[in-house]
Scaffold this active site. Structure first.
Site, PDB file in Angstrom:
ATOM      1  N   HIS A 145      -0.853   3.253  -8.058  1.00 39.58           N
ATOM      2  CA  HIS A 145      -1.459   2.720  -9.277  1.00 39.58           C
ATOM      3  C   HIS A 145      -1.335   3.732 -10.412  1.00 39.58           C
ATOM      4  CE1 HIS A 145      -4.708   5.266  -7.715  1.00 39.58           C
ATOM      5  NE2 HIS A 145      -5.224   5.289  -8.935  1.00 39.58           N
ATOM      6  N   ASN A 175      -1.641   9.479 -11.772  1.00 40.17           N
ATOM      7  CA  ASN A 175      -1.996  10.606 -10.915  1.00 40.17           C
ATOM      8  C   ASN A 175      -1.492  10.263  -9.515  1.00 40.17           C
ATOM      9  OD1 ASN A 175      -3.527  11.366 -13.162  1.00 40.17           O
ATOM     10  ND2 ASN A 175      -5.404  10.516 -12.315  1.00 40.17           N
ATOM     11  N   HIS A 205       0.815  -1.220   0.000  1.00 47.38           N
ATOM     12  CA  HIS A 205       0.000   0.000   0.000  1.00 47.38           C
ATOM     13  C   HIS A 205       0.854   1.278   0.000  1.00 47.38           C
ATOM     14  CE1 HIS A 205      -3.970   1.846   0.657  1.00 47.38           C
ATOM     15  NE2 HIS A 205      -3.379   2.678   1.496  1.00 47.38           N
ATOM     16  N   SER A 248      -7.911   9.634  -5.816  1.00 43.74           N
ATOM     17  CA  SER A 248      -8.597   9.480  -4.538  1.00 43.74           C
ATOM     18  C   SER A 248      -8.063   8.252  -3.808  1.00 43.74           C
ATOM     19  CB  SER A 248     -10.104   9.341  -4.770  1.00 43.74           C
ATOM     20  OG  SER A 248     -10.338   8.439  -5.830  1.00 43.74           O
TER      21      SER A 248
HETATM   22 ZN   LIG Z   1      -3.801  -0.777  -0.728  1.00 48.23          ZN
END
Ligand SMILES: [Zn+2]
Ligand SMILES: [Zn+2]
Length: 337
Positions: A169, A156, A116, A164
Protein backbone atom coordinates in the site's frame (compact mmCIF):
# COMPACT_ATOMS: atom_id res chain seq x y z
CA UNK A 1 39.97 13.73 1.84
CA UNK A 2 36.27 13.98 2.69
CA UNK A 3 34.19 16.41 0.68
CA UNK A 4 31.42 18.80 1.65
CA UNK A 5 28.83 19.05 -1.11
CA UNK A 6 25.97 21.53 -1.29
CA UNK A 7 22.54 20.49 -2.53
CA UNK A 8 21.58 23.20 -5.05
CA UNK A 9 17.85 22.67 -4.39
CA UNK A 10 17.96 23.21 -0.60
CA UNK A 11 21.37 24.83 0.01
CA UNK A 12 21.96 22.08 2.61
CA UNK A 13 25.45 20.65 2.95
CA UNK A 14 26.31 16.94 3.02
CA UNK A 15 29.58 15.30 4.00
CA UNK A 16 30.77 12.73 1.49
CA UNK A 17 32.91 10.47 3.65
CA UNK A 18 35.13 9.30 0.81
CA UNK A 19 37.63 7.42 2.97
CA UNK A 20 34.92 5.73 4.99
CA UNK A 21 32.91 5.03 1.88
CA UNK A 22 31.85 1.48 1.31
CA UNK A 23 31.67 -0.28 -2.02
CA UNK A 24 28.09 -0.18 -3.36
CA UNK A 25 27.73 -3.97 -3.07
CA UNK A 26 28.52 -3.75 0.65
CA UNK A 27 25.09 -2.18 1.15
CA UNK A 28 23.38 -5.39 0.05
CA UNK A 29 21.13 -6.63 2.83
CA UNK A 30 22.27 -9.91 4.29
CA UNK A 31 18.90 -11.47 4.91
CA UNK A 32 16.93 -14.51 3.95
CA UNK A 33 13.90 -14.18 1.76
CA UNK A 34 10.82 -13.85 3.92
CA UNK A 35 7.89 -15.96 2.78
CA UNK A 36 4.78 -13.80 2.70
CA UNK A 37 1.44 -15.55 2.05
CA UNK A 38 -0.73 -14.48 -0.89
CA UNK A 39 -3.67 -13.91 1.41
CA UNK A 40 -3.98 -13.20 5.12
CA UNK A 41 -7.40 -13.67 6.70
CA UNK A 42 -6.56 -11.10 9.39
CA UNK A 43 -5.39 -8.40 6.95
CA UNK A 44 -7.87 -5.52 6.57
CA UNK A 45 -6.56 -4.82 3.03
CA UNK A 46 -7.10 -8.36 1.69
CA UNK A 47 -10.21 -9.02 -0.46
CA UNK A 48 -13.16 -10.23 1.61
CA UNK A 49 -12.27 -7.87 4.47
CA UNK A 50 -13.52 -4.68 2.80
CA UNK A 51 -16.03 -4.14 5.63
CA UNK A 52 -13.10 -3.72 8.05
CA UNK A 53 -12.04 -0.51 6.30
CA UNK A 54 -13.87 2.81 5.82
CA UNK A 55 -15.89 2.99 2.56
CA UNK A 56 -13.61 3.32 -0.47
CA UNK A 57 -13.26 6.58 -2.39
CA UNK A 58 -11.90 4.96 -5.57
CA UNK A 59 -11.64 1.45 -6.97
CA UNK A 60 -10.40 0.14 -10.31
CA UNK A 61 -11.82 -3.14 -11.45
CA UNK A 62 -15.46 -3.25 -10.47
CA UNK A 63 -16.81 -0.23 -12.27
CA UNK A 64 -18.68 0.57 -9.09
CA UNK A 65 -17.90 1.60 -5.56
CA UNK A 66 -19.26 -0.11 -2.50
CA UNK A 67 -16.62 -2.17 -0.72
CA UNK A 68 -17.06 -5.15 -3.02
CA UNK A 69 -14.21 -7.61 -3.43
CA UNK A 70 -13.68 -7.48 -7.20
CA UNK A 71 -11.05 -4.72 -7.46
CA UNK A 72 -7.47 -4.29 -8.66
CA UNK A 73 -6.56 -1.00 -6.90
CA UNK A 74 -8.56 0.49 -4.06
CA UNK A 75 -8.28 3.82 -2.20
CA UNK A 76 -9.80 4.27 1.26
CA UNK A 77 -9.66 6.94 3.94
CA UNK A 78 -7.04 5.99 6.54
CA UNK A 79 -8.76 4.53 9.60
CA UNK A 80 -6.03 6.03 11.79
CA UNK A 81 -5.91 9.33 9.98
CA UNK A 82 -3.21 11.91 10.83
CA UNK A 83 -5.59 14.71 9.75
CA UNK A 84 -9.39 14.82 9.33
CA UNK A 85 -11.47 16.59 6.64
CA UNK A 86 -13.40 18.82 9.05
CA UNK A 87 -12.71 21.65 11.47
CA UNK A 88 -11.57 25.25 11.37
CA UNK A 89 -8.71 26.51 9.21
CA UNK A 90 -8.06 29.59 11.34
CA UNK A 91 -4.77 29.79 13.22
CA UNK A 92 -5.29 30.47 16.87
CA UNK A 93 -2.78 32.12 19.10
CA UNK A 94 -3.40 31.21 22.65
CA UNK A 95 -1.51 32.96 25.44
CA UNK A 96 -0.15 35.24 22.70
CA UNK A 97 2.66 32.86 21.83
CA UNK A 98 1.92 29.31 20.67
CA UNK A 99 0.14 29.01 17.36
CA UNK A 100 -2.13 26.12 16.54
CA UNK A 101 -5.06 25.14 14.37
CA UNK A 102 -7.43 22.22 13.90
CA UNK A 103 -5.83 19.18 12.26
CA UNK A 104 -7.74 19.61 8.99
CA UNK A 105 -6.71 17.48 6.05
CA UNK A 106 -7.19 14.19 4.31
CA UNK A 107 -5.24 10.97 4.76
CA UNK A 108 -5.85 8.10 2.36
CA UNK A 109 -4.46 4.64 1.77
CA UNK A 110 -3.89 3.28 -1.73
CA UNK A 111 -4.19 -0.51 -1.59
CA UNK A 112 -2.04 -1.32 -4.60
CA UNK A 113 -3.19 -4.87 -5.27
CA UNK A 114 -5.65 -7.44 -3.90
CA UNK A 115 -2.73 -9.83 -3.38
CA UNK A 116 -1.08 -9.72 0.06
CA UNK A 117 2.37 -10.45 -1.39
CA UNK A 118 2.49 -8.78 -4.83
CA UNK A 119 4.94 -6.07 -3.88
CA UNK A 120 5.28 -3.14 -6.27
CA UNK A 121 8.82 -4.15 -7.31
CA UNK A 122 7.55 -7.56 -8.43
CA UNK A 123 4.50 -6.68 -10.50
CA UNK A 124 3.89 -6.06 -14.21
CA UNK A 125 4.27 -2.60 -15.71
CA UNK A 126 0.51 -2.43 -16.32
CA UNK A 127 -0.15 -2.91 -12.61
CA UNK A 128 2.27 -0.14 -11.61
CA UNK A 129 0.50 1.97 -14.23
CA UNK A 130 -2.85 1.58 -12.47
CA UNK A 131 -1.30 2.56 -9.13
CA UNK A 132 0.09 5.74 -10.73
CA UNK A 133 -3.30 6.51 -12.30
CA UNK A 134 -4.95 6.07 -8.89
CA UNK A 135 -2.41 8.48 -7.39
CA UNK A 136 -3.15 11.02 -10.12
CA UNK A 137 -6.91 10.64 -9.88
CA UNK A 138 -6.93 11.17 -6.12
CA UNK A 139 -4.45 14.03 -6.45
CA UNK A 140 -6.73 15.78 -8.96
CA UNK A 141 -9.77 15.22 -6.73
CA UNK A 142 -8.05 16.51 -3.58
CA UNK A 143 -6.61 19.65 -5.21
CA UNK A 144 -10.15 20.76 -6.03
CA UNK A 145 -10.73 21.21 -2.30
CA UNK A 146 -9.74 24.83 -1.58
CA UNK A 147 -8.76 23.94 1.98
CA UNK A 148 -5.73 21.96 0.84
CA UNK A 149 -2.40 23.51 -0.10
CA UNK A 150 -0.14 20.51 -0.41
CA UNK A 151 -0.71 16.90 -1.44
CA UNK A 152 2.02 14.41 -0.67
CA UNK A 153 2.00 10.88 -2.09
CA UNK A 154 4.38 8.42 -0.48
CA UNK A 155 5.15 4.79 0.20
CA UNK A 156 6.72 3.12 3.20
CA UNK A 157 7.99 -0.38 2.47
CA UNK A 158 9.26 -2.47 5.38
CA UNK A 159 9.59 -1.85 9.10
CA UNK A 160 12.68 0.36 8.87
CA UNK A 161 10.67 2.59 6.51
CA UNK A 162 7.87 2.97 9.02
CA UNK A 163 5.17 0.56 7.98
CA UNK A 164 3.35 -1.88 10.22
CA UNK A 165 1.02 -3.37 7.61
CA UNK A 166 2.58 -5.83 5.19
CA UNK A 167 -0.07 -5.65 2.45
CA UNK A 168 1.32 -3.52 -0.43
CA UNK A 169 0.00 0.00 0.00
CA UNK A 170 0.95 3.66 -0.29
CA UNK A 171 -0.52 6.80 1.22
CA UNK A 172 -1.73 10.26 0.28
CA UNK A 173 -1.92 13.17 2.71
CA UNK A 174 -3.48 16.55 1.88
CA UNK A 175 -2.58 19.38 4.26
CA UNK A 176 -3.95 22.92 4.65
CA UNK A 177 -0.49 24.32 5.38
CA UNK A 178 2.66 24.49 3.28
CA UNK A 179 5.43 23.34 5.63
CA UNK A 180 8.68 25.28 6.01
CA UNK A 181 10.68 22.48 4.34
CA UNK A 182 8.70 22.75 1.09
CA UNK A 183 8.68 26.56 1.23
CA UNK A 184 12.44 26.52 1.56
CA UNK A 185 12.85 24.40 -1.58
CA UNK A 186 10.45 26.73 -3.32
CA UNK A 187 12.30 29.83 -2.21
CA UNK A 188 15.63 28.45 -3.39
CA UNK A 189 14.23 27.68 -6.84
CA UNK A 190 12.40 31.02 -7.02
CA UNK A 191 15.58 32.91 -6.25
CA UNK A 192 17.47 30.90 -8.84
CA UNK A 193 14.78 31.75 -11.38
CA UNK A 194 14.94 35.44 -10.48
CA UNK A 195 18.72 35.42 -10.89
CA UNK A 196 19.01 33.36 -14.06
CA UNK A 197 15.58 33.32 -15.69
CA UNK A 198 15.73 29.54 -15.77
CA UNK A 199 14.29 26.61 -13.81
CA UNK A 200 16.75 25.25 -11.25
CA UNK A 201 15.53 21.68 -11.65
CA UNK A 202 15.64 21.70 -15.44
CA UNK A 203 19.19 23.12 -15.21
CA UNK A 204 20.13 20.40 -12.74
CA UNK A 205 18.87 17.73 -15.13
CA UNK A 206 20.88 19.30 -18.00
CA UNK A 207 23.98 19.35 -15.84
CA UNK A 208 23.50 15.72 -14.83
CA UNK A 209 23.21 14.77 -18.52
CA UNK A 210 26.41 16.64 -19.38
CA UNK A 211 28.25 14.96 -16.52
CA UNK A 212 26.68 11.55 -16.95
CA UNK A 213 28.37 9.84 -14.00
CA UNK A 214 25.34 9.93 -11.71
CA UNK A 215 22.74 8.93 -14.32
CA UNK A 216 21.17 5.52 -13.71
CA UNK A 217 18.91 5.42 -16.76
CA UNK A 218 16.84 7.54 -19.06
CA UNK A 219 13.69 7.08 -21.10
CA UNK A 220 12.09 9.38 -23.63
CA UNK A 221 10.41 11.54 -20.99
CA UNK A 222 12.24 10.74 -17.75
CA UNK A 223 15.72 10.62 -16.32
CA UNK A 224 16.90 8.82 -13.19
CA UNK A 225 19.99 9.88 -11.27
CA UNK A 226 21.67 9.85 -7.88
CA UNK A 227 21.87 13.49 -6.68
CA UNK A 228 25.26 15.21 -6.45
CA UNK A 229 24.70 15.87 -2.73
CA UNK A 230 22.76 12.67 -1.86
CA UNK A 231 22.11 12.55 1.87
CA UNK A 232 22.13 8.76 2.07
CA UNK A 233 23.46 5.88 -0.04
CA UNK A 234 21.45 5.04 -3.16
CA UNK A 235 19.16 8.06 -2.89
CA UNK A 236 17.50 8.00 -6.31
CA UNK A 237 15.38 10.58 -8.10
CA UNK A 238 13.13 10.18 -11.12
CA UNK A 239 12.63 13.49 -12.90
CA UNK A 240 10.52 14.34 -15.96
CA UNK A 241 12.44 15.78 -18.91
CA UNK A 242 9.57 18.15 -19.76
CA UNK A 243 9.14 21.04 -17.35
CA UNK A 244 6.02 20.39 -15.29
CA UNK A 245 5.40 21.72 -11.80
CA UNK A 246 2.71 19.37 -10.68
CA UNK A 247 2.38 15.61 -10.61
CA UNK A 248 -1.35 16.20 -11.05
CA UNK A 249 -0.74 17.54 -14.57
CA UNK A 250 1.04 14.55 -16.10
CA UNK A 251 -0.53 13.14 -19.26
CA UNK A 252 -1.69 9.54 -19.71
CA UNK A 253 1.42 8.79 -21.79
CA UNK A 254 3.71 10.28 -19.16
CA UNK A 255 1.93 8.34 -16.41
CA UNK A 256 2.46 5.12 -18.35
CA UNK A 257 6.12 5.83 -18.99
CA UNK A 258 6.70 6.95 -15.41
CA UNK A 259 5.23 3.64 -14.20
CA UNK A 260 7.63 1.73 -16.44
CA UNK A 261 10.66 3.66 -15.19
CA UNK A 262 9.58 3.36 -11.54
CA UNK A 263 9.16 -0.39 -11.95
CA UNK A 264 12.66 -0.78 -13.40
CA UNK A 265 14.22 1.30 -10.61
CA UNK A 266 12.37 -0.56 -7.86
CA UNK A 267 13.49 -3.86 -9.37
CA UNK A 268 17.08 -2.72 -9.59
CA UNK A 269 16.99 -1.66 -5.92
CA UNK A 270 15.28 -4.92 -4.95
CA UNK A 271 17.75 -7.13 -6.84
CA UNK A 272 20.87 -5.04 -6.35
CA UNK A 273 20.45 -4.52 -2.60
CA UNK A 274 18.49 -7.69 -1.71
CA UNK A 275 15.11 -6.22 -0.86
CA UNK A 276 15.94 -3.29 1.40
CA UNK A 277 13.22 -1.35 3.21
CA UNK A 278 12.57 1.91 1.38
CA UNK A 279 10.46 5.05 1.19
CA UNK A 280 9.49 6.97 -1.86
CA UNK A 281 7.86 10.38 -2.03
CA UNK A 282 6.39 12.28 -4.95
CA UNK A 283 7.47 15.90 -4.52
CA UNK A 284 5.15 18.32 -6.24
CA UNK A 285 4.37 22.03 -6.08
CA UNK A 286 1.87 23.36 -3.52
CA UNK A 287 -1.58 23.32 -5.14
CA UNK A 288 -1.77 27.13 -5.42
CA UNK A 289 1.62 27.28 -7.20
CA UNK A 290 1.18 24.60 -9.83
CA UNK A 291 1.78 26.73 -12.91
CA UNK A 292 5.10 28.32 -12.05
CA UNK A 293 8.19 28.12 -14.24
CA UNK A 294 10.49 27.22 -11.41
CA UNK A 295 9.55 23.96 -9.81
CA UNK A 296 9.63 20.47 -11.22
CA UNK A 297 7.78 17.53 -9.74
CA UNK A 298 9.87 14.46 -9.11
CA UNK A 299 10.00 11.19 -7.21
CA UNK A 300 12.61 10.65 -4.51
CA UNK A 301 13.41 7.09 -3.47
CA UNK A 302 15.33 6.42 -0.27
CA UNK A 303 16.43 2.87 0.56
CA UNK A 304 16.78 2.60 4.35
CA UNK A 305 20.37 1.43 4.54
CA UNK A 306 21.78 3.65 7.29
CA UNK A 307 20.55 5.19 10.54
CA UNK A 308 20.41 8.89 11.29
CA UNK A 309 22.57 9.60 14.35
CA UNK A 310 23.45 12.43 16.73
CA UNK A 311 25.57 14.50 14.37
CA UNK A 312 22.81 14.57 11.74
CA UNK A 313 20.17 15.41 14.37
CA UNK A 314 22.28 18.14 15.88
CA UNK A 315 23.58 19.78 12.73
CA UNK A 316 21.25 18.84 9.90
CA UNK A 317 24.42 17.84 8.03
CA UNK A 318 24.17 14.30 6.76
CA UNK A 319 27.18 12.04 6.36
CA UNK A 320 26.92 9.86 3.30
CA UNK A 321 29.15 6.80 3.24
CA UNK A 322 28.69 6.11 -0.47
CA UNK A 323 29.44 8.30 -3.44
CA UNK A 324 26.48 8.83 -5.77
CA UNK A 325 28.83 8.34 -8.75
CA UNK A 326 29.65 4.83 -7.45
CA UNK A 327 26.11 3.82 -6.51
CA UNK A 328 24.71 5.06 -9.85
CA UNK A 329 27.32 3.04 -11.72
CA UNK A 330 26.42 -0.03 -9.65
CA UNK A 331 22.67 0.36 -10.20
CA UNK A 332 23.14 0.89 -13.95
CA UNK A 333 24.63 -2.59 -14.20
CA UNK A 334 21.96 -4.44 -12.19
CA UNK A 335 19.99 -6.46 -14.77
CA UNK A 336 16.22 -6.50 -14.40
CA UNK A 337 13.93 -9.49 -14.81
ZN1 LIG B 1 -3.48 -8.38 2.89
ZN1 LIG C 1 11.86 23.04 -14.94
Amino acid sequence: MPQLRQDPSTNEWVIMAKERAKRPDQFRKDKKKKIVPEKDAECPFCPGNESKTPPEVLAYGTGKLGNVSDWRVRVIPNKYSALVPEGDLARTEREDFFRWMDGVGQHEVVIETPSHNRFIHLVEEKEVGEIILAYRERYRMLREDPRYNLIIIFKNHGEAAGTSLEHPHSQIVATPIVPAYIRRKYEVSTQYYDNTGRCLYCDMVKKEFRDGSRIVMESEDFVVFHPFASRSPFETVIVPQRHCCSFGDISDDEAREFAGVLRIILQKIYLGLNDPDFNYVIHTAPTKDENKDYYLWHLQLLPRLTTVAGFELGSGIYINTALPEDTAAYLREVPIQ
